[in-house]
Scaffold this motif. Structure first.
Motif, PDB file in Angstrom:
ATOM      1  N   ILE A 123    -125.762 -22.964 -47.276  1.00  0.00           N
ATOM      2  CA  ILE A 123    -125.790 -22.906 -45.811  1.00  0.00           C
ATOM      3  C   ILE A 123    -127.015 -22.128 -45.336  1.00  0.00           C
ATOM      4  N   ALA A 124    -127.143 -20.866 -45.774  1.00  0.00           N
ATOM      5  CA  ALA A 124    -128.281 -20.052 -45.350  1.00  0.00           C
ATOM      6  C   ALA A 124    -129.560 -20.449 -46.088  1.00  0.00           C
ATOM      7  N   ARG A 125    -129.442 -20.773 -47.372  1.00  0.00           N
ATOM      8  CA  ARG A 125    -130.627 -21.053 -48.184  1.00  0.00           C
ATOM      9  C   ARG A 125    -131.385 -22.276 -47.684  1.00  0.00           C
ATOM     10  N   ARG A 126    -130.662 -23.227 -47.128  1.00  0.00           N
ATOM     11  CA  ARG A 126    -131.307 -24.441 -46.647  1.00  0.00           C
ATOM     12  C   ARG A 126    -131.351 -24.522 -45.122  1.00  0.00           C
ATOM     13  N   GLY A 127    -130.989 -23.425 -44.472  1.00  0.00           N
ATOM     14  CA  GLY A 127    -131.144 -23.341 -43.028  1.00  0.00           C
ATOM     15  C   GLY A 127    -130.170 -24.171 -42.221  1.00  0.00           C
ATOM     16  N   HIS A 128    -128.976 -24.403 -42.747  1.00  0.00           N
ATOM     17  CA  HIS A 128    -127.988 -25.175 -41.998  1.00  0.00           C
ATOM     18  C   HIS A 128    -127.286 -24.280 -40.982  1.00  0.00           C
ATOM     19  N   SER A 129    -126.932 -24.863 -39.853  1.00  0.00           N
ATOM     20  CA  SER A 129    -126.324 -24.085 -38.774  1.00  0.00           C
ATOM     21  C   SER A 129    -124.823 -23.943 -38.920  1.00  0.00           C
ATOM     22  N   GLN A 130    -124.205 -24.698 -39.810  1.00  0.00           N
ATOM     23  CA  GLN A 130    -122.750 -24.621 -39.974  1.00  0.00           C
ATOM     24  C   GLN A 130    -122.369 -25.028 -41.392  1.00  0.00           C
ATOM     25  N   ASP A 131    -121.145 -24.693 -41.737  1.00  0.00           N
ATOM     26  CA  ASP A 131    -120.621 -25.011 -43.069  1.00  0.00           C
ATOM     27  C   ASP A 131    -120.097 -26.447 -43.069  1.00  0.00           C
ATOM     28  N   ARG A 132    -121.040 -27.364 -43.014  1.00  0.00           N
ATOM     29  CA  ARG A 132    -120.679 -28.776 -42.913  1.00  0.00           C
ATOM     30  C   ARG A 132    -121.803 -29.619 -43.483  1.00  0.00           C
ATOM     31  N   ARG A 133    -121.444 -30.595 -44.309  1.00  0.00           N
ATOM     32  CA  ARG A 133    -122.422 -31.509 -44.861  1.00  0.00           C
ATOM     33  C   ARG A 133    -121.923 -32.941 -44.722  1.00  0.00           C
ATOM     34  N   CYS A 134    -122.846 -33.879 -44.799  1.00  0.00           N
ATOM     35  CA  CYS A 134    -122.499 -35.295 -44.720  1.00  0.00           C
ATOM     36  C   CYS A 134    -121.525 -35.661 -45.848  1.00  0.00           C
ATOM     37  N   ARG A 135    -120.553 -36.469 -45.538  1.00  0.00           N
ATOM     38  CA  ARG A 135    -119.550 -36.899 -46.510  1.00  0.00           C
ATOM     39  C   ARG A 135    -120.119 -37.889 -47.513  1.00  0.00           C
TER      40      ARG A 135
ATOM     41  N   THR B  86    -123.765 -52.694 -37.219  1.00  0.00           N
ATOM     42  CA  THR B  86    -124.177 -52.360 -35.854  1.00  0.00           C
ATOM     43  C   THR B  86    -125.043 -53.508 -35.327  1.00  0.00           C
ATOM     44  N   CYS B  87    -125.361 -53.440 -34.044  1.00  0.00           N
ATOM     45  CA  CYS B  87    -126.107 -54.540 -33.434  1.00  0.00           C
ATOM     46  C   CYS B  87    -127.566 -54.587 -33.896  1.00  0.00           C
ATOM     47  N   ASP B  88    -128.171 -53.397 -34.094  1.00  0.00           N
ATOM     48  CA  ASP B  88    -129.594 -53.402 -34.456  1.00  0.00           C
ATOM     49  C   ASP B  88    -129.954 -52.420 -35.564  1.00  0.00           C
ATOM     50  N   GLY B  89    -128.966 -51.715 -36.126  1.00  0.00           N
ATOM     51  CA  GLY B  89    -129.233 -50.807 -37.233  1.00  0.00           C
ATOM     52  C   GLY B  89    -129.753 -49.438 -36.844  1.00  0.00           C
ATOM     53  N   THR B  90    -129.780 -49.113 -35.548  1.00  0.00           N
ATOM     54  CA  THR B  90    -130.371 -47.847 -35.096  1.00  0.00           C
ATOM     55  C   THR B  90    -129.342 -46.898 -34.472  1.00  0.00           C
ATOM     56  N   VAL B  91    -128.067 -47.143 -34.663  1.00  0.00           N
ATOM     57  CA  VAL B  91    -127.026 -46.331 -34.022  1.00  0.00           C
ATOM     58  C   VAL B  91    -127.010 -44.931 -34.637  1.00  0.00           C
ATOM     59  N   GLN B  92    -127.090 -43.919 -33.774  1.00  0.00           N
ATOM     60  CA  GLN B  92    -127.032 -42.525 -34.210  1.00  0.00           C
ATOM     61  C   GLN B  92    -125.577 -42.128 -34.451  1.00  0.00           C
ATOM     62  N   LEU B  93    -125.312 -41.517 -35.598  1.00  0.00           N
ATOM     63  CA  LEU B  93    -123.953 -41.179 -36.000  1.00  0.00           C
ATOM     64  C   LEU B  93    -123.739 -39.671 -36.011  1.00  0.00           C
ATOM     65  N   ASP B  94    -122.493 -39.266 -35.951  1.00  0.00           N
ATOM     66  CA  ASP B  94    -122.132 -37.847 -36.076  1.00  0.00           C
ATOM     67  C   ASP B  94    -121.738 -37.597 -37.528  1.00  0.00           C
ATOM     68  N   ARG B  95    -122.726 -37.470 -38.401  1.00  0.00           N
ATOM     69  CA  ARG B  95    -122.453 -37.338 -39.827  1.00  0.00           C
ATOM     70  C   ARG B  95    -121.696 -36.052 -40.145  1.00  0.00           C
ATOM     71  N   LEU B  96    -121.969 -34.984 -39.395  1.00  0.00           N
ATOM     72  CA  LEU B  96    -121.274 -33.728 -39.654  1.00  0.00           C
ATOM     73  C   LEU B  96    -119.871 -33.724 -39.057  1.00  0.00           C
ATOM     74  N   GLY B  97    -119.688 -34.447 -37.959  1.00  0.00           N
ATOM     75  CA  GLY B  97    -118.349 -34.558 -37.379  1.00  0.00           C
ATOM     76  C   GLY B  97    -117.374 -35.203 -38.342  1.00  0.00           C
ATOM     77  N   ALA B  98    -117.881 -36.094 -39.176  1.00  0.00           N
ATOM     78  CA  ALA B  98    -117.058 -36.733 -40.209  1.00  0.00           C
ATOM     79  C   ALA B  98    -117.336 -36.124 -41.575  1.00  0.00           C
ATOM     80  N   GLY B  99    -117.937 -34.933 -41.588  1.00  0.00           N
ATOM     81  CA  GLY B  99    -118.391 -34.339 -42.838  1.00  0.00           C
ATOM     82  C   GLY B  99    -117.364 -33.455 -43.512  1.00  0.00           C
ATOM     83  N   VAL B 100    -117.835 -32.715 -44.503  1.00  0.00           N
ATOM     84  CA  VAL B 100    -116.986 -31.837 -45.308  1.00  0.00           C
ATOM     85  C   VAL B 100    -117.682 -30.485 -45.477  1.00  0.00           C
ATOM     86  N   PRO B 101    -116.936 -29.414 -45.770  1.00  0.00           N
ATOM     87  CA  PRO B 101    -117.569 -28.110 -46.008  1.00  0.00           C
ATOM     88  C   PRO B 101    -118.402 -28.135 -47.297  1.00  0.00           C
ATOM     89  N   TYR B 102    -119.378 -27.243 -47.351  1.00  0.00           N
ATOM     90  CA  TYR B 102    -120.179 -27.092 -48.566  1.00  0.00           C
ATOM     91  C   TYR B 102    -119.331 -26.503 -49.679  1.00  0.00           C
TER      92      TYR B 102
END
Length: 278
Positions: free
Chosen positions: A176-188, A154-170
């Motif tokens: 999901i509930a134990r750690r307070g996640h809003s959806q069944d999705r985690r970073c890949r 990236t140009c400066d190292g600060t680009v915000q990414l959609d980690r869950l959009g490219a993620g995988v189910p737990y």
């Protein structure tokens, strides 16, 4: 490009298919004509300089010449990339030339920040089982090469990414509930297992020595996370990045110097839009 090179370069030809534009021509020449800050995501796999048999490109430059050429291309990519854009560079060395990808990454440090280093795992052994396509390795000195690099610049190292959009189910749904996640999705994570389909000859790879699965550029575009992103592949080959862009509703530009690869890319896009399998 010298005057002699310019004289030998093929005449630029442009083709529009769906949301994609295909340009036949020398990528450096085409990039210099592109608008500044016009691209959201670059996903590309350039020649690796390890002697692969491309149709219209000699993949055996002197190392310094190759690195200088890639820096010149990187300079133009930096110019056309938006300030919050992402540049995903897929590259690999060989067992005999393991340093080259890292030499290139260091050279590009003057232009970009290396925000993430992703390992594209093409084949892997887990316990006594194996997954993916293992390319034969006859040497007694080297291990089978089961991964390639994807450098996320990236140009400066600060680009915000959609980690869950490219993620995988737990795997463990209790997380999901134990750690307070809003959806069944985690970073890949930064190791992506994306296997090739087994091929039995170059014809099944469109007679191109360096193809990658459509899922690889799709994950890169999803990770960048901009809807209707404008995507660029300056080393388009057989058009896989443009297929990914088309699948995700993004506009794209693909550049390649080889007329036959351009013809394959056009046919693949037309088939995809007609709903025919590849």
């Amino acid at each position: 490009m010298t005057e002699a090179d310019s004289a030998r370069a093929p005449r630029l030809r442009r083709y529009r298919i769906g949301l994609q534009e295909i340009v036949r021509g020398d990528c450096l020449r085409v990039l210099k004509r592109m608008q500044e800050h016009s691209v959201d995501v670059v996903v590309t796999s350039p020649p690796y300089n390890i002697g692969l048999s491309y149709r219209s490109y000699p993949d055996r430059r002197a190392e310094e010449d190759y690195l200088d050429w890639m820096v010149a291309i990187g300079t133009q990519l930096r110019r056309v990339l938006k300030p919050d854009g992402s540049f995903f560079l897929n590259i690999s060395g060989s067992s005999a030339q393991p340093w080259l990808p890292f030499e290139l990454a260091v050279r590009l440090r003057a232009l970009f920040v290396l925000q993430n280093h992703i390992s594209w795992v093409k084949s892997i052994s887990v316990g006594v089982d194996s997954f993916g396509h293992f390319k034969p390795m006859n040497s007694q000195r080297y291990l089978h090469r089961g991964h390639e690099h994807v450098f996320h610049f990236t140009c400066d190292g600060t680009v915000q990414l959609d980690r869950l959009g490219a993620g995988v189910p737990y795997k463990d749904k209790s997380n999901i509930a134990r750690r307070g996640h809003s959806q069944d999705r985690r970073c890949r994570g930064d190791a992506w297992f994306i296997p090739y389909q087994t091929v039995r000859g170059r014809a099944e790879k469109f007679d191109h020595p360096g193809t990658f699965p459509v899922a690889l550029p799709e994950q890169c575009i999803l990770l960048h996370g901009r809807e209707q992103a404008h995507v660029l592949d300056p080393f388009m080959g057989t058009g896989t990045t443009l297929l990914a862009a088309q699948n995700l509703g993004c506009t794209g530009v693909g550049i390649d110097i080889d007329a036959d690869y351009v013809a394959v890319a056009r046919a693949r896009l037309r088939d995809a839009m007609a709903g025919r399998s590849e």
